[in-house]
Design a protein around this motif. Sequence first.
Motif, PDB file in Angstrom:
ATOM      1  N   PRO A 179       0.722  -1.234   0.108  1.00 60.57           N
ATOM      2  CA  PRO A 179       0.012   0.004  -0.100  1.00 60.57           C
ATOM      3  C   PRO A 179       0.712   1.158   0.139  1.00 60.57           C
ATOM      4  N   PRO A 180       0.201   2.373  -0.181  1.00 60.54           N
ATOM      5  CA  PRO A 180       1.077   3.684  -0.244  1.00 60.54           C
ATOM      6  C   PRO A 180       1.567   3.594   1.421  1.00 60.54           C
ATOM      7  N   LEU A 181       2.860   4.148   1.206  1.00 61.76           N
ATOM      8  CA  LEU A 181       3.588   4.115   2.532  1.00 61.76           C
ATOM      9  C   LEU A 181       4.011   5.647   2.977  1.00 61.76           C
ATOM     10  N   LEU A 182       4.128   6.689   2.060  1.00 58.70           N
ATOM     11  CA  LEU A 182       4.365   7.843   2.376  1.00 58.70           C
ATOM     12  C   LEU A 182       3.646   8.937   1.461  1.00 58.70           C
ATOM     13  N   ALA A 183       3.443  10.061   2.061  1.00 59.28           N
ATOM     14  CA  ALA A 183       2.721  11.116   1.467  1.00 59.28           C
ATOM     15  C   ALA A 183       3.851  12.384   1.282  1.00 59.28           C
ATOM     16  N   ARG A 206       9.988  11.688   9.153  1.00 59.82           N
ATOM     17  CA  ARG A 206      10.144  13.021   8.367  1.00 59.82           C
ATOM     18  C   ARG A 206      10.938  12.775   7.580  1.00 59.82           C
ATOM     19  N   GLY A 207      11.021  13.533   6.269  1.00 57.25           N
ATOM     20  CA  GLY A 207      11.990  13.862   5.326  1.00 57.25           C
ATOM     21  C   GLY A 207      11.869  14.732   4.327  1.00 57.25           C
ATOM     22  N   CYS A 345      10.952   0.496  -0.508  1.00 59.25           N
ATOM     23  CA  CYS A 345       9.676   0.546   0.233  1.00 59.25           C
ATOM     24  C   CYS A 345      10.106   0.831   1.805  1.00 59.25           C
ATOM     25  N   GLU A 346      11.124   0.140   2.074  1.00 63.76           N
ATOM     26  CA  GLU A 346      11.658   0.180   3.590  1.00 63.76           C
ATOM     27  C   GLU A 346      11.869   1.609   3.819  1.00 63.76           C
ATOM     28  N   LEU A 347      12.620   2.413   3.054  1.00 66.86           N
ATOM     29  CA  LEU A 347      12.835   3.847   3.228  1.00 66.86           C
ATOM     30  C   LEU A 347      11.680   4.597   3.335  1.00 66.86           C
ATOM     31  N   ALA A 348      10.661   4.244   2.577  1.00 70.86           N
ATOM     32  CA  ALA A 348       9.318   4.873   2.645  1.00 70.86           C
ATOM     33  C   ALA A 348       8.710   4.900   3.705  1.00 70.86           C
ATOM     34  N   LEU A 350       9.838   5.489   6.748  1.00 70.11           N
ATOM     35  CA  LEU A 350      10.377   6.560   7.409  1.00 70.11           C
ATOM     36  C   LEU A 350      10.882   6.161   8.853  1.00 70.11           C
ATOM     37  N   GLU A 351      10.813   4.722   9.152  1.00 67.58           N
ATOM     38  CA  GLU A 351      11.132   4.387  10.485  1.00 67.58           C
ATOM     39  C   GLU A 351      12.705   4.617  10.563  1.00 67.58           C
TER      40      GLU A 351
END
Length: 411
Positions: A179-183, A206-207, A345-348, A350-351
Amino acid sequence: MNKKFDAIVVGARCAGSPTAMLLARQGYRVLMVDRATFPSDTVSTHILHPLGVSALSRWGLLDRLTATGCPPIHTYTFDFGPFTIAGSPGTRQAPLAYCPRRTILDKLLVDAAVESGAEVREGFAVDQVLIEDGRVVGIKGHSKQGDAIVERADVVVGADGRHSVVAEAVRPEQYDDKPPLLAGYYTYWSGLPMEGRFEQYIREHRGFAAVATHDDLTLVIAGWPYAEFTENKKDIEGSYRKTIELAPVFADRLRGARQEARFAGKAVPNYFRKPYGPGWALVGDAGYNKDFITAQGIMDAFRHAELCAGALTEVFSGTRSFEDAMGDYHRARDAQVKAMYEFTCELATLEPPSPEMQQLFGAIHGNQEAMDGFARLNAGTTSPAEFFAPENVDAIMAAAASSSRKKVLRR
């Protein structure tokens, strides 16, 4: 009688135009259609990593891009708060990246397709993908004047993005989807020079990133977890500015700049789709999509257009069967991007990075060879599988340990 084409390409942006151009250069009869007219804008991360620049160079189009005044990018920086990693994203053959406005890049690509012999119809909407006996045989659509038109081809290529009308018609197998992970949302700023750097700032949950584009403007994009998408959408500017404030030095720079456009952005799903079937093929986001945090979309579209056009050339020339050639295209595409897909996907999420990853980042910092490798990893120049291979990680850690021992001895 309707004219018969070898290929109809639906969608004329970063995946469609190169596919049409490459097929037309081989002498095949190509029709490309798009509901948009060009130049026109689209939501995009803009970044063209060095391997994507290499594709433009192979096609003889890089000089056209540089002639538009798009500033080159020679350094990627990653600000983690306590320290920053800075390195070169490219290779000797392709050292630079660019961040072109889509109004300029997409028009350049459409023009190249036309010059190569493709017939291009802008402002053309596809109403129906024609299927006979289980095989795609053409399209039915209309121009802005409203005239219904039917065109037929041996293959219809869907290069029309995540909401592809071709994919919707053929319903390809979808797999490894997330699914979407980041906005994320971006806008353009004047008075914010970047001096050839693509700056990325990584904070917990955050990024944000900043990079120069056309017209002396700098794109600044900020993102947060998808779980906060609905709430933060109520105040995009406030959420955006709070994210920027997590890096006070950059926030001070931004206060001296001027916002020149409204915010644009979205959240996207992550998926693979089988990219071919009887009479059809998919390329670009129509066949494969991942989160924008690593900004791989334009580069992937270019490289997959080459793979798809190469496979179709084998089919049209009679060298190989459709199934064999397109099956190889499918396998090559997935092999090329699978490791980056998982990394992205892991980066997205934001953990925060794991303790082991934090230790690795600390070892990379200050080691220029390792920092260049980290920049190439994020640019897609080097595969995550290669960068995170045990032997490479061991070498980075050993170099850091040796450097620490030397510092102790000097004391």
